[in-house]
Write a protein that holds these residues in place. Structure first.
Motif, PDB file in Angstrom:
ATOM      1  N   THR A 295       0.833  -1.200   0.000  1.00 26.47           N
ATOM      2  CA  THR A 295       0.000   0.000   0.000  1.00 26.47           C
ATOM      3  C   THR A 295       0.871   1.253   0.000  1.00 26.47           C
ATOM      4  O   THR A 295       0.612   2.207  -0.749  1.00 26.47           O
ATOM      5  CB  THR A 295      -0.931   0.004   1.230  1.00 26.47           C
ATOM      6  OG1 THR A 295      -1.585  -1.258   1.309  1.00 26.47           O
ATOM      7  CG2 THR A 295      -1.973   1.094   1.124  1.00 26.47           C
ATOM      8  N   VAL A 296       1.935   1.251   0.837  1.00 30.25           N
ATOM      9  CA  VAL A 296       2.841   2.408   0.868  1.00 30.25           C
ATOM     10  C   VAL A 296       3.389   2.668  -0.525  1.00 30.25           C
ATOM     11  O   VAL A 296       3.384   3.800  -1.024  1.00 30.25           O
ATOM     12  CB  VAL A 296       4.016   2.160   1.841  1.00 30.25           C
ATOM     13  CG1 VAL A 296       5.120   3.180   1.621  1.00 30.25           C
ATOM     14  CG2 VAL A 296       3.533   2.214   3.282  1.00 30.25           C
TER      15      VAL A 296
ATOM     16  N   ALA B 328      -3.997   6.619   3.770  1.00 31.10           N
ATOM     17  CA  ALA B 328      -4.340   5.251   3.387  1.00 31.10           C
ATOM     18  C   ALA B 328      -3.869   4.253   4.441  1.00 31.10           C
ATOM     19  O   ALA B 328      -4.603   3.360   4.852  1.00 31.10           O
ATOM     20  CB  ALA B 328      -3.735   4.908   2.026  1.00 31.10           C
ATOM     21  N   ILE B 329      -2.617   4.419   4.892  1.00 25.70           N
ATOM     22  CA  ILE B 329      -2.089   3.447   5.847  1.00 25.70           C
ATOM     23  C   ILE B 329      -2.798   3.538   7.189  1.00 25.70           C
ATOM     24  O   ILE B 329      -3.141   2.523   7.792  1.00 25.70           O
ATOM     25  CB  ILE B 329      -0.563   3.645   6.038  1.00 25.70           C
ATOM     26  CG1 ILE B 329       0.172   3.357   4.741  1.00 25.70           C
ATOM     27  CG2 ILE B 329      -0.043   2.751   7.144  1.00 25.70           C
ATOM     28  CD1 ILE B 329       0.156   1.934   4.299  1.00 25.70           C
ATOM     29  N   VAL B 404       8.729  15.127   9.977  1.00 23.72           N
ATOM     30  CA  VAL B 404       7.318  15.516   9.923  1.00 23.72           C
ATOM     31  C   VAL B 404       6.480  14.370   9.355  1.00 23.72           C
ATOM     32  O   VAL B 404       5.488  13.938   9.955  1.00 23.72           O
ATOM     33  CB  VAL B 404       7.110  16.799   9.090  1.00 23.72           C
ATOM     34  CG1 VAL B 404       5.626  17.018   8.795  1.00 23.72           C
ATOM     35  CG2 VAL B 404       7.679  17.992   9.826  1.00 23.72           C
ATOM     36  N   VAL B 405       6.867  13.827   8.197  1.00 17.17           N
ATOM     37  CA  VAL B 405       6.033  12.782   7.580  1.00 17.17           C
ATOM     38  C   VAL B 405       6.183  11.447   8.313  1.00 17.17           C
ATOM     39  O   VAL B 405       5.198  10.741   8.530  1.00 17.17           O
ATOM     40  CB  VAL B 405       6.328  12.638   6.060  1.00 17.17           C
ATOM     41  CG1 VAL B 405       5.800  13.856   5.313  1.00 17.17           C
ATOM     42  CG2 VAL B 405       7.807  12.434   5.775  1.00 17.17           C
ATOM     43  N   GLY B 406       7.408  11.114   8.729  1.00 21.82           N
ATOM     44  CA  GLY B 406       7.626   9.826   9.412  1.00 21.82           C
ATOM     45  C   GLY B 406       6.936   9.765  10.765  1.00 21.82           C
ATOM     46  O   GLY B 406       6.257   8.788  11.089  1.00 21.82           O
ATOM     47  N   PHE B 407       7.090  10.843  11.538  1.00 24.33           N
ATOM     48  CA  PHE B 407       6.488  10.855  12.865  1.00 24.33           C
ATOM     49  C   PHE B 407       4.960  10.900  12.757  1.00 24.33           C
ATOM     50  O   PHE B 407       4.259  10.239  13.526  1.00 24.33           O
ATOM     51  CB  PHE B 407       7.011  12.063  13.659  1.00 24.33           C
ATOM     52  CG  PHE B 407       6.553  12.087  15.092  1.00 24.33           C
ATOM     53  CD1 PHE B 407       7.069  11.183  16.018  1.00 24.33           C
ATOM     54  CD2 PHE B 407       5.594  13.001  15.518  1.00 24.33           C
ATOM     55  CE1 PHE B 407       6.628  11.199  17.341  1.00 24.33           C
ATOM     56  CE2 PHE B 407       5.145  13.020  16.840  1.00 24.33           C
ATOM     57  CZ  PHE B 407       5.674  12.120  17.749  1.00 24.33           C
ATOM     58  N   SER B 408       4.447  11.654  11.764  1.00 27.07           N
ATOM     59  CA  SER B 408       2.997  11.694  11.559  1.00 27.07           C
ATOM     60  C   SER B 408       2.487  10.295  11.252  1.00 27.07           C
ATOM     61  O   SER B 408       1.438   9.876  11.743  1.00 27.07           O
ATOM     62  CB  SER B 408       2.623  12.615  10.404  1.00 27.07           C
ATOM     63  OG  SER B 408       3.128  13.894  10.625  1.00 27.07           O
ATOM     64  N   MET B 409       3.219   9.582  10.425  1.00 30.67           N
ATOM     65  CA  MET B 409       2.846   8.214  10.086  1.00 30.67           C
ATOM     66  C   MET B 409       2.799   7.350  11.352  1.00 30.67           C
ATOM     67  O   MET B 409       1.832   6.619  11.584  1.00 30.67           O
ATOM     68  CB  MET B 409       3.866   7.650   9.095  1.00 30.67           C
ATOM     69  CG  MET B 409       3.635   6.209   8.708  1.00 30.67           C
ATOM     70  SD  MET B 409       2.173   6.053   7.667  1.00 30.67           S
ATOM     71  CE  MET B 409       2.951   5.620   6.139  1.00 30.67           C
ATOM     72  N   PHE B 410       3.834   7.448  12.162  1.00 34.70           N
ATOM     73  CA  PHE B 410       3.903   6.658  13.397  1.00 34.70           C
ATOM     74  C   PHE B 410       2.712   6.951  14.314  1.00 34.70           C
ATOM     75  O   PHE B 410       2.013   6.039  14.770  1.00 34.70           O
ATOM     76  CB  PHE B 410       5.225   6.964  14.127  1.00 34.70           C
ATOM     77  CG  PHE B 410       5.366   6.267  15.447  1.00 34.70           C
ATOM     78  CD1 PHE B 410       5.690   4.916  15.504  1.00 34.70           C
ATOM     79  CD2 PHE B 410       5.167   6.959  16.640  1.00 34.70           C
ATOM     80  CE1 PHE B 410       5.809   4.264  16.721  1.00 34.70           C
ATOM     81  CE2 PHE B 410       5.284   6.310  17.867  1.00 34.70           C
ATOM     82  CZ  PHE B 410       5.604   4.959  17.902  1.00 34.70           C
ATOM     83  N   GLN B 446     -10.126   8.700  10.378  1.00 38.66           N
ATOM     84  CA  GLN B 446      -8.666   8.629  10.346  1.00 38.66           C
ATOM     85  C   GLN B 446      -8.082   9.673   9.412  1.00 38.66           C
ATOM     86  O   GLN B 446      -7.019  10.215   9.661  1.00 38.66           O
ATOM     87  CB  GLN B 446      -8.196   7.250   9.874  1.00 38.66           C
ATOM     88  CG  GLN B 446      -8.521   6.117  10.797  1.00 38.66           C
ATOM     89  CD  GLN B 446      -8.095   6.380  12.204  1.00 38.66           C
ATOM     90  OE1 GLN B 446      -7.128   7.110  12.440  1.00 38.66           O
ATOM     91  NE2 GLN B 446      -8.824   5.854  13.154  1.00 38.66           N
ATOM     92  N   ASP B 447      -8.782   9.920   8.295  1.00 39.55           N
ATOM     93  CA  ASP B 447      -8.275  10.894   7.331  1.00 39.55           C
ATOM     94  C   ASP B 447      -8.173  12.275   7.962  1.00 39.55           C
ATOM     95  O   ASP B 447      -7.170  12.971   7.802  1.00 39.55           O
ATOM     96  CB  ASP B 447      -9.201  10.946   6.111  1.00 39.55           C
ATOM     97  CG  ASP B 447      -8.910   9.811   5.155  1.00 39.55           C
ATOM     98  OD1 ASP B 447      -7.960   9.054   5.424  1.00 39.55           O
ATOM     99  OD2 ASP B 447      -9.616   9.686   4.144  1.00 39.55           O
ATOM    100  N   VAL B 448      -9.212  12.662   8.682  1.00 46.60           N
ATOM    101  CA  VAL B 448      -9.203  13.967   9.334  1.00 46.60           C
ATOM    102  C   VAL B 448      -8.040  14.037  10.321  1.00 46.60           C
ATOM    103  O   VAL B 448      -7.240  14.981  10.314  1.00 46.60           O
ATOM    104  CB  VAL B 448     -10.531  14.218  10.081  1.00 46.60           C
ATOM    105  CG1 VAL B 448     -10.462  15.555  10.825  1.00 46.60           C
ATOM    106  CG2 VAL B 448     -11.694  14.206   9.129  1.00 46.60           C
TER     107      VAL B 448
END
Lengths: 466, 466
Positions: A295-296, B328-329, B404-410, B446-448
């Motif tokens: 998915t990623v 998505a994830i 920013v993107v990695g931590f947000s993902m986590f 989750q999207d929000v």
């Protein structure tokens, strides 16, 4: 419900007793219950509590432990047994029906299997080894090889006395299968027919020759479908030469149906039914990771597409606000269509030959949905971008922006309905599991497509929006 | 499989014959098959073909039509019957078991029901009306009220002769329930026990008094669970005073299990099992629309959040490329967790009392997944933004963008695992259907959240990225 409430109480008591090590009380509590209930209680204990309960019970009543094991999911029973001595395991497995013993044996650690088989009585271990030779998830593997067969030349009276003599060896008898000299399955009589006909009637006269049977290699899901479709209590299993070799009863079929339905259900979201059982979080993470990585990857392609349109996005930044709604709705529509098709394929409601029928149905549905939601987004988008630029443009509605987002929504919904319908069918035709290709893959794919449509269209019409 | 291949061929032939109006050939083809197969064939015909086949069969063999109707899903049978004369409907419904007749009657158009009931024999219509008084999806509604009961004072010999006398009235007999003078359920004997005991033995001596029964008001899903757990072939139904009033057999239970599992499955994606049946695309669109509109609403909130951060997004436009992957994830992780919990609650694997257990399990899993995927996105994002700005900044890796993107993902993955676990449990506690609150709602939510986290974090760290 009353049953489950009683069971909840028993679970709580069992846990308390196990924790304080009150072996005798625990055994007294459990032995008052049905083995099926004890199996549920075991499922609700922690590993330590369960092992304590097992050892306590073993000291008092091996038969009861055996019945309980036979009611547990085979993986669970095997992982519990693995803590015991091979002698004890062999002894317990001898006390339960061969099919259950085989299922459990197949889940034991390989090094243990050999040792346990050596320790069993020869007759039983031969049975288990025989049955292990059939592939997993086939009729051969789940059948009970001890099937009660009567010779076609017998009379009703002889059949009844045979039944009376052998009754203690048999698990449950619903149908009495009739065989010829070479053990070919030639007919079936019911217990009721035996009761209703005079003792001198030959079985050949009263038996029905229209017997529904399955082959040892028949997939268990197929077996379940046959049993449930014809409302059977059991189905006989035959080998290549139509010799009667076993029987699958309806209670095993219920387990198969639940298992298979649950599996499809989990596969759709890229998850795994085994998570409910005793997997560790690390194992679960390992199971889920491939899906999430795929998915990623696909979503990064969506990212690359967006990057390609940075200029457009930089000029009309409000487009970014509409990306989530278009992605979510088209992903959702695709998943709904895929669900319908996956279930339809599994239940036989949808056949590949008439592939265009579900496609046409889905398209008619998505045309309506796409029309309504596209119009809605047209107005919301037009108003939003219009208001925002009112000062510069002197109008409160921007039809071009509205068109870009609304039309993208319309196209994305229809496309995802179509793709969601077609992909599971193509997978099935290619021999893959349709449930696997739906779910996350489907959603990720929709994201790429919907973003491309919207940003591409916006770029084409950029001069009228900026 | 052989069975299904044969059936496929029969479906094809039936359609051809129906299309060219070859009534006699069609009837000959169908009458050679089992009613359960004919029911499947009917399910694969178009409305016109089906009605033609029905009328052709009716002229020749009403009993066969009745058996076929009894094998069809009640909605399907009812919608087909609705095309016939009330007299014909009443006549057909009299030929099938009361429970099936009741199920079908309850799905007929209301104006037709009254007329049909008037035209039935009084005894049968009283049975149907009686049964219609139980609520839908309860044991009372799905049971067969014609249950075979023996008085506790009878002997084995008397029981056998009663059985022989009454056998043609009974659908299928697995257990013989024993009642006292006031028809209270007091025990059960099996056919096998009748065969194995001398004729003079009183039933009271051999009966088991430990009878598992359900109440008329017991939910059908609960009935199914009891039957499947204790591997029963049938379960007796009692009223408030423990009087035996009916029996539910395992074949009906299989239908219930399939129905309930399939329903949960569809609800998770905001869809409806009835889509597989004979709904029109307009009806389906109407069913799905509320869900989609709610998703649109929530996703527009996500859009508003993004709009709020337009400046940040305008400065670091690459952030837009990472929105889809994070959404998505985290949506997918939430849906996976929700699926596990919804199934666990349905099967009893998860109990509300121990709510923290699944939460802890999910959290351990999402910590691992979030760690791996967060790290991955950290590197991808850092490299991507680094390369892009190499000329200005002289370094090929931008750790701040990556963070920013990695931590947000986590954070997003862990949060959605938690929310996906907790929401179904809260729904269940509040008395809602947990399957309904999962799926689209979960994803939209989750999207929000994920967009808010990422853009908020980016805004805080903007000065080090721009």
């Amino acid at each position: 419900m009353a049953y489950l409430r009683k069971l909840d109480l028993a679970i709580e008591s069992a846990r308390k007793l196990a924790r304080i090590g009150a072996s005798t009380n625990l055994v007294n509590l459990l032995r008052k219950m049905r083995p099926a209930d004890v199996a549920v209680i075991f499922g609700n204990l922690t590993d330590g509590e369960r092992l304590f309960a097992l050892r306590s019970l073993l000291k008092q009543d091996g038969d009861f432990v055996a019945s309980t094991l036979s009611e547990m999911p085979p993986e669970e029973a095997a992982s519990l047994l693995a803590h015991l001595e091979p002698e004890t395991i062999a002894d317990l497995l001898q006390k339960i029906p061969v099919d259950d013993a085989t299922q459990i044996t197949s889940k034991l650690p390989p090094e243990l299997v050999e040792r346990v088989l050596e320790l069993m009585h020869v007759a039983r271990s031969v049975d288990v080894v025989d049955q292990l030779q059939f592939e997993e998830n086939t009729a051969g593997r789940i059948m009970n090889p001890h099937v009660f067969a009567l010779h076609e030349d017998m009379t009703v009276g002889e059949a009844i006395s045979t039944l009376q003599r052998k009754s203690d060896e048999l698990e449950m008898v619903f149908y009495l299968y009739v065989v010829d000299d070479r053990h070919h399955l030639v007919g079936v009589v019911s217990l009721r027919q035996l009761l209703l006909n005079p003792p001198s009637t030959p079985l050949r006269k009263i038996m029905s020759t229209d017997v529904i049977s399955v082959h040892t290699s028949t997939d268990q899901e197929e077996v379940a479908r046959v049993v449930s479709k014809y409302d059977l209590m059991a189905v006989p299993v035959v080998d290549d030469e139509n010799r009667l070799v076993g029987i699958v009863t309806v209670d095993d079929v219920i387990d198969v149906l639940q298992e298979e339905l649950t599996e499809d259900y989990f596969r759709m979201v890229g998850s795994d039914a085994a998570e409910l059982e005793r997997r560790t979080p690390t194992e679960i993470a390992r199971l889920r990771l491939p899906w999430l990585l795929m998915t990623v990857l696909i979503e990064l392609i969506a990212g690359a597409v967006i990057h390609r349109f940075d200029d457009t996005l930089g000029t009309v930044i409000l487009l970014a606000s509409f990306m989530p709604v278009i992605q979510a709705i088209s992903g959702n529509t695709g998943l709904q269509s895929a669900t319908i098709v996956v279930r339809g394929l599994a239940t036989g409601h949808i056949s590949l030959k008439d592939w265009w029928r579900p496609v046409a149905r889905q398209l008619r549905t998505t045309l309506i949905l796409g029309g309504i939601l596209g119009a809605l987004i047209f107005f919301v988008g037009g108003l939003w971008h219009g208001w925002q630029r009112m000062a510069e443009r002197g109008t409160w509605f921007d039809p071009v922006f509205g068109f870009v987002v609304g039309f993208s929504m319309f196209v994305a919904i229809n496309l995802s309905g179509f793709v969601g319908t077609v992909i599971p069918m193509i997978s099935k035709r290619l021999g893959f599991d349709p449930a696997l290709t739906a779910g996350p893959f489907e959603t990720a794919f929709q994201d790429v497509v919907s973003v491309t449509i919207m940003l591409g269209l916006a770029t084409l019409l950029l001069q009228w929006m900026a």
